[in-house]
Write a protein that holds these residues in place. Structure first.
Motif, PDB file in Angstrom:
ATOM      1  N   GLU A 178       0.842  -0.981  -0.288  1.00 14.93           N
ATOM      2  CA  GLU A 178      -0.083   0.274  -0.020  1.00 14.93           C
ATOM      3  C   GLU A 178       0.931   1.185  -0.004  1.00 14.93           C
ATOM      4  OE1 GLU A 178      -2.781   1.748   3.210  1.00 14.93           O
ATOM      5  OE2 GLU A 178      -3.856  -0.166   2.449  1.00 14.93           O
ATOM      6  N   TRP A 179       1.937   1.254   0.574  1.00 11.96           N
ATOM      7  CA  TRP A 179       2.745   2.247   0.876  1.00 11.96           C
ATOM      8  C   TRP A 179       2.973   3.397  -0.440  1.00 11.96           C
ATOM      9  CZ3 TRP A 179       7.825   2.233  -0.182  1.00 11.96           C
ATOM     10  CH2 TRP A 179       8.616   0.964  -0.426  1.00 11.96           C
ATOM     11  N   LYS A 180       3.622   2.023  -1.338  1.00  9.75           N
ATOM     12  CA  LYS A 180       4.478   1.886  -2.712  1.00  9.75           C
ATOM     13  C   LYS A 180       2.971   2.784  -3.647  1.00  9.75           C
ATOM     14  CE  LYS A 180       6.713  -1.930  -2.165  1.00  9.75           C
ATOM     15  NZ  LYS A 180       7.821  -3.298  -3.116  1.00  9.75           N
ATOM     16  N   GLU A 181       1.603   2.821  -3.190  1.00  5.20           N
ATOM     17  CA  GLU A 181       0.775   3.724  -4.119  1.00  5.20           C
ATOM     18  C   GLU A 181       1.178   4.924  -4.363  1.00  5.20           C
ATOM     19  OE1 GLU A 181      -2.897   2.905  -3.074  1.00  5.20           O
ATOM     20  OE2 GLU A 181      -3.123   0.759  -2.800  1.00  5.20           O
TER      21      GLU A 181
END
Length: 120
Positions: free
Chosen positions: A7-10
């Motif tokens: 999710e943090w890569k979105e």
């Protein structure tokens, strides 16, 4: 849970995502390499312990053989001394036998001489 990790890569740029992917691959590769080296280290430590035990056993065997060698050396020395004593005793007895043999011959001659005198 993997969705939370991802999710943090979105919203990151493809270039940054590519770099993150490369870094994650490198981390995985390094983890595997670390595991392999840890296994090699454990294997080498086990081999080292085995060699240390072998050396210790050989030291103990060497000490036992040294003591046995010392004991045999002392035994040989004692046997040599006993042999020399017996040899000396034999020489003394042979000398005594020779002396007594000479005395016996002298006595025989005396007896023969006396017998000759008696016959006359």
């Amino acid at each position: 849970m993997s969705w939370a990790v991802e999710e943090w890569k979105e919203g990151l740029s493809p270039r940054v995502l590519q770099k993150i992917h490369e870094l994650e691959s490198q981390v995985d590769k390094l983890k595997k390499e670390r595991q392999q080296r840890q296994y090699q280290l454990e294997t080498l430590e086990a081999a080292l312990q085995k060699q240390k035990q072998k050396v210790e056993n050989e030291k103990n065997e060497s000490a036992i053989l040294k003591r046995e060698n010392q004991s045999l050396t002392e035994l040989c020395d004692n046997l040599e001394k006993a042999k020399q004593k017996i040899s000396h005793d034999l020489q003394v007895k042979e000398s005594q036998v020779n002396i007594q043999s000479g005395q016996l011959n002298s006595c025989k001659k005396d007896i023969e001489r006396l017998e000759q005198e008696l016959k006359r």
